[in-house]
Structure formats: C-alpha cells, structure tokens
Design an enzyme around this catalytic site. Structure first.
Site, short mmCIF file in Angstrom:
data_model
loop_
_atom_site.label_atom_id
_atom_site.label_comp_id
_atom_site.label_asym_id
_atom_site.label_seq_id
_atom_site.Cartn_x
_atom_site.Cartn_y
_atom_site.Cartn_z
N HIS A 1 0.49 26.02 14.28
CA HIS A 1 1.57 26.39 14.87
C HIS A 1 2.25 26.94 16.01
CE1 HIS A 1 2.80 23.54 11.10
NE2 HIS A 1 1.98 23.90 11.43
N TYR B 1 13.35 24.56 10.59
CA TYR B 1 14.95 25.24 9.82
C TYR B 1 15.28 24.75 10.11
CZ TYR B 1 11.85 28.92 8.58
OH TYR B 1 10.57 30.04 7.91
N PRO C 1 12.70 34.79 0.89
CA PRO C 1 11.35 33.26 1.66
C PRO C 1 12.27 32.80 2.95
CG PRO C 1 12.67 32.27 0.70
CD PRO C 1 13.56 33.41 -0.25
N LYS D 1 7.97 35.67 5.42
CA LYS D 1 7.14 36.69 5.01
C LYS D 1 6.61 37.64 3.53
CE LYS D 1 7.53 38.37 9.03
NZ LYS D 1 6.86 36.73 9.44
N TYR E 1 9.15 36.82 13.44
CA TYR E 1 7.93 35.79 12.66
C TYR E 1 6.44 35.34 12.51
CZ TYR E 1 8.23 31.19 10.16
OH TYR E 1 7.89 30.28 9.15
P1 FAD Z 1 2.55 38.00 -6.77
O1 FAD Z 1 2.33 37.29 -6.31
O2 FAD Z 1 3.55 38.25 -7.40
O3 FAD Z 1 1.27 38.50 -7.59
C1 FAD Z 1 1.38 39.18 -8.82
C2 FAD Z 1 0.57 39.30 -9.90
O4 FAD Z 1 0.14 39.88 -11.67
C3 FAD Z 1 0.92 37.71 -10.37
O5 FAD Z 1 -1.17 36.73 -10.43
C4 FAD Z 1 0.89 38.28 -11.90
O6 FAD Z 1 0.52 36.72 -12.77
C5 FAD Z 1 -0.33 39.60 -12.47
N1 FAD Z 1 1.21 40.53 -13.71
C6 FAD Z 1 2.18 40.30 -13.74
N2 FAD Z 1 3.01 41.21 -14.53
C7 FAD Z 1 1.71 41.95 -15.04
C8 FAD Z 1 0.72 41.98 -15.88
N3 FAD Z 1 1.71 42.96 -16.90
N4 FAD Z 1 -0.72 43.09 -15.69
C9 FAD Z 1 -1.52 41.61 -15.22
N5 FAD Z 1 -0.68 41.04 -14.59
C10 FAD Z 1 0.28 40.61 -14.01
N6 FAD Z 1 5.74 34.60 1.19
C11 FAD Z 1 4.97 34.31 2.42
O7 FAD Z 1 4.91 34.72 3.68
N7 FAD Z 1 5.66 33.14 3.11
C12 FAD Z 1 5.81 31.84 2.68
O8 FAD Z 1 5.96 30.83 3.66
C13 FAD Z 1 6.89 32.35 1.47
N8 FAD Z 1 7.24 31.25 0.80
C14 FAD Z 1 7.65 31.44 -0.71
C15 FAD Z 1 7.89 30.79 -1.19
C16 FAD Z 1 8.52 30.33 -2.46
C17 FAD Z 1 8.97 29.26 -3.58
C18 FAD Z 1 7.75 32.21 -3.19
C19 FAD Z 1 8.64 31.77 -4.69
C20 FAD Z 1 7.62 32.53 -2.44
C21 FAD Z 1 7.66 33.03 -1.35
N9 FAD Z 1 7.00 33.80 -0.50
C22 FAD Z 1 6.30 33.58 0.36
C23 FAD Z 1 6.31 35.02 -1.26
C24 FAD Z 1 5.65 35.51 -1.68
O9 FAD Z 1 4.79 33.95 -2.12
C25 FAD Z 1 5.33 36.64 -2.25
O10 FAD Z 1 5.68 37.07 -1.62
C26 FAD Z 1 3.29 36.69 -2.65
O11 FAD Z 1 3.07 36.39 -3.75
C27 FAD Z 1 3.43 38.53 -3.24
O12 FAD Z 1 1.82 38.70 -3.33
P2 FAD Z 1 1.51 40.37 -4.60
O13 FAD Z 1 0.23 39.67 -5.08
O14 FAD Z 1 2.45 41.12 -3.77
O15 FAD Z 1 2.15 39.55 -6.12
C1 DHB Z 2 7.47 27.58 3.28
C2 DHB Z 2 8.09 28.33 2.66
C3 DHB Z 2 9.13 28.97 3.22
O1 DHB Z 2 9.80 30.52 2.67
C4 DHB Z 2 8.46 29.66 4.92
O2 DHB Z 2 9.72 30.45 4.57
C5 DHB Z 2 8.57 28.46 5.19
C6 DHB Z 2 7.69 27.86 4.53
C7 DHB Z 2 6.25 26.90 2.82
O3 DHB Z 2 6.14 27.07 1.86
O4 DHB Z 2 5.97 26.31 3.90
#
Ligand code: FAD
Ligand code: DHB
Length: 391
Positions: free
Chosen positions: A72, A201, A293, A297, A385
């Site tokens: 995009h 948005y 979210p 980021k 962004y």
């Molecule tokens: P996580 O993805 O939380 O991974 C951590 C891992 O550790 C998990 O698999 C978990 O099961 C595991 N774990 C937890 N505790 C333990 C334990 N005790 N022992 C072993 N393993 C464990 N980010 C964006 O950049 N763009 C977006 O568009 C966006 N949209 C989002 C929309 C939603 C609805 C949500 C909820 C989040 C969104 N995010 C977005 C955020 C993004 O998903 C997270 O920032 C990202 O997953 C972070 O990655 P991580 O590996 O740090 O943590």
């Molecule tokens: C999506 C999630 C977000 O948090 C955002 O800012 C834009 C898109 C998505 O899940 O597609």
C-alpha cells in the site's frame, strides 16, 4: 542442553531472533508455552513497515510475502464524511507499507526454523529463568519428556507482555511507564472482498472505526468499544450496522458486508519497561513495551529490537566486543519512545474519549483537517507510519 542464546517465546520477536542468529552461525533454543496451532492462528497485526518487509526479504523468508503481501502506498483518514488520502510514497521518497497477517509471518518463520533443525519447543509448561545476573543463565521447563534445563550464555525475553521474563527482574531494577486507555477495539475478520485498496481510519461521532484487509477475499475491521465490552451483546448484524455508520463516506464508499469469520475485543495500553537489559537477560518486543494498535507499530518494534540484538550478539561472538550489547537498551528505547509518541497521538486524534466533550471532538476534527491538508503535517504522519530505517 547447552546453547548460546536461550529464547523464551515463539512470537515474532523470538522467531525472527532465532533466524537472524542462525544466519550469523549462532546457536539458540526457542521455548514456547502454547501449541504451534495457537501461535499460528492468533489473529493479530496486519501491517508491516517497509523495514520489516526489507528484512524478511534479506533473511530469505520473503518468498510468500512477495507473492501474497498487499503493498500500500498510503492510507485514508475519514472524518466529517470525507475520505482524504495520505500518500506515503510521495511524502517519504518511496516508502510504503505491506498488509500481510502476523499469522502468515509466523508460519513463514516457523517453516524457516524447522528447516534449520535448530530446537523449537512448543507446549512447554512451567517455564522459568534464573542465573541471568550470574555467569550461569538457565531456562527450565517441562514437556512430555519431563523437566528440561537449557544452560545458555544469554537469555532473550521474547515472551510478550504477559510473559515471565520481565517479572523475573528485581522490581527495584526496572522503571515502568504506563497509560491505559478508556476504550478498546472490537475486531472482526469478514469473508468480504475489500472495497478499498488501502486502509481507512475513521473518526465518527460514535467513535473510531478502521477498515483493513487480509487478502483479496477477506476484510479486517475494527470498532472502538469499551475496554470490557461484552461480545455477546454484539450480533453480526449490529457490528455491521455500526461499522457502516462509522465508515460510510459522503462519496458513497463503504465496506462490503460478508460472513463474520472471527471476532474479539482488545484493550489498549501504552507501556515501557526500562532498561531492556538486566545482566545477561535481554527483553525484546511486547515483553518490554506495548503500544495501542492505532499506529500499527507493535510487531514492527519487536522486529527492530531483535534485529539490533542479533547484530550485538554477532559482534560479541565474533570479536568479544560488548559495546553493541551495552548500548542495546538505550538504542532500542529511542525508537520505542518515538513509536510510543506516534501511537499515542494517532489514538488520541482518532478516538472519542468518554471524558471528552464536544469541544474535544471539534478540536480532533480540526486536527484531522490540518493533518490531511498541510504537506508538513502529512509528511510527519507518513514518515512515522511507514517507519524509519532500522538504523
Ligand atoms: P508476542 O506476539 O506476544 O509473542 C510472545 C510469545 O511468547 C507468545 O507466543 C506467547 O505464547 C509466548 N509466551 C508467553 N509467556 C510464555 C512463557 N511463560 N513461556 C514461554 N513462552 C511464553 N502490531 C503491528 O505492528 N501492526 C499491527 O497492525 C498490529 N495490530 C494488532 C492488532 C491486535 C488486535 C493486537 C492484539 C496486536 C496488534 N499488534 C500490531 C501488536 C503485535 O501483534 C505485537 O506487538 C506482536 O505480536 C509482538 O510480538 P512479540 O513476539 O514481542 O510478542
Ligand atoms: C490492522 C491493525 C492495526 O492495529 C492497524 O493500525 C491497522 C491495521 C490490521 O489488523 O489489519
């Protein structure tokens, strides 16, 4: 078991780190407490910054992204019934974003990990860490074969916000900063062809709404709701009516309706723990920081952290130089706080706060008008962004 880097968590941070270290010839063990299916199927982020996309190509996990990712060149902001576009490519010298679900990223990284034959444990119970302030860092966990212990040089805490690594650091050694927002997002995945090629948005009198997508046949949509919203009170019909009310533009644009495939509610918070290192334990991704979210980021910050950590560990193993490891926390936190500021700003501009009034709403509309008409303001939004280069 003995390894160089013990990684707790197989989310984006842990899996990217494992692969980056593998490419540097550094051994790791990844320990995850959920099942492989759960880790893959969790519906979460969808937007990849340019730097995340570039990294996936560089490290050889970008083949499916190249075919299936939706590139995009901008986004729309919708308010007062008007949709106005912000052209990232024009404003940032060609940078763009790519829509590719986090679960697809995870699938690609698990496949890459498996092809290296380096260890990745799912369904690990009672995971704990110790010795990271002495010379003997250890990860312990239980699996079908009984208790296991991994002796390592370093531990990477990639276990997300609710993990065990950050709480294992003595509280007196951490400083935490937090803001909890008085609203959440109700998100759905719908079997419907996206009716816009780019994200929309929207700020509406009833609150925020977001139109996004996952593929040419699947739309992803979000609605501002209360943080403890009862999903049972939202029939599919009610969700669609509210989405259409908040997103429909005066030019007739609106999302296509379709069967709801999945729905959920997420709370919103800003959180930072400093420093991101304690002895030989390094925190990365959501384990150290959370953003609301709205700025898309979270996943991208997690990738930026582990990219930096992998380079610091590579330097250490190549030459014994600990300079990059020593600078890891400060260098990450600079990007983290920039993303915090941007995510807070996007969130405040686009949501209606329960303690706000009509003055605040009109002020927000004036800000959106400014942000979509001043080239200086549009450039600021676009460069944040689309994301800064990793270094
Ligand atoms: P996580 O993805 O939380 O991974 C951590 C891992 O550790 C998990 O698999 C978990 O099961 C595991 N774990 C937890 N505790 C333990 C334990 N005790 N022992 C072993 N393993 C464990 N980010 C964006 O950049 N763009 C977006 O568009 C966006 N949209 C989002 C929309 C939603 C609805 C949500 C909820 C989040 C969104 N995010 C977005 C955020 C993004 O998903 C997270 O920032 C990202 O997953 C972070 O990655 P991580 O590996 O740090 O943590
Ligand atoms: C999506 C999630 C977000 O948090 C955002 O800012 C834009 C898109 C998505 O899940 O597609």
């Amino acid at each position: 078991m003995r390894t160089q880097v013990g990684i707790v968590g197989a989310g984006p941070a842990g899996l990217f780190l494992g692969h980056l270290l593998h490419l540097e010839g550094i051994d790791s063990v990844i320990v995850e407490n959920c099942t492989r299916e759960h880790v893959i199927e969790r519906v979460r982020a969808g937007v990849l910054e340019q730097s995340t996309v570039d990294l996936m190509h560089q490290i050889g996990v970008g083949e499916r992204l190249r075919r299936e990712g939706l590139r995009h060149g901008g986004i729309y902001l919708c308010f007062g019934g008007q949709r106005r576009r912000i052209d990232f490519e024009d404003l940032t010298g060609g940078r763009s974003i790519t829509v590719y679900g986090q679960n697809e990223v995870i699938k690609d990284l698990i496949a890459a990990r498996c092809s290296t034959c380096r260890p990745l444990y799912f369904e690990a119970d009672d995971v704990s860490i110790s010795g990271f302030d002495s010379a003997e860092p250890r990860i312990r966990f239980r699996d079908a074969g009984g208790m296991r212990e991994v002796a390592c040089d370093f531990i990477a805490g990639c276990d997300g916000f609710h993990g065990i690594c950050r709480p294992a650091i003595p509280p007196a050694c951490l400083r935490m900063y937090e803001r909890i927002y008085p609203f959440g997002w109700l998100g759905i995945l719908a079997q419907a062809a996206p009716s816009s090629e780019e994200l929309v948005y929207s700020l509406h009198e009833n609150g925020f709404a977001l139109f996004s997508m996952r593929s040419p046949a699947v739309t992803r949509l979000y609605l501002q709701c209360s943080p403890d919203e009862d999903l049972a009170a939202w029939t599919d019909e009610r969700i669609w009516d509210e989405l259409l009310e908040r997103l429909e533009a005066a030019d007739g644009w609106r999302p296509n309706r379709g069967a709801v495939l999945q729905k959920g509610v997420t709370g919103m918070r800003s959180f930072v723990a400093e420093p991101m290192r304690h002895g030989s334990l390094f925190l990365a991704g959501d384990a150290a920081h959370i953003v609301p979210p709205t700025g898309a980021k979270g996943l991208n910050l997690a990738v930026a952290d582990v990219h930096r950590l992998s380079r610091a560990l590579a330097r250490h193993y190549r030459s014994g130089d600990t300079d990059l490891l020593d600078r890891y926390s400060d260098a990450c936190l600079r990007r983290v706080w920039r993303a915090q500021r941007f995510s807070w700003w996007m969130t405040s501009m686009l949501h209606r706060s329960p303690d706000g009034n009509e003055f605040d709403f009109r002020r927000q509309l004036a800000e959106l008008d400014y942000v979509t008409s001043s080239r200086a303001a549009m450039t600021s939004l676009a460069e944040n962004y689309a994301g800064l280069p990793f270094d």
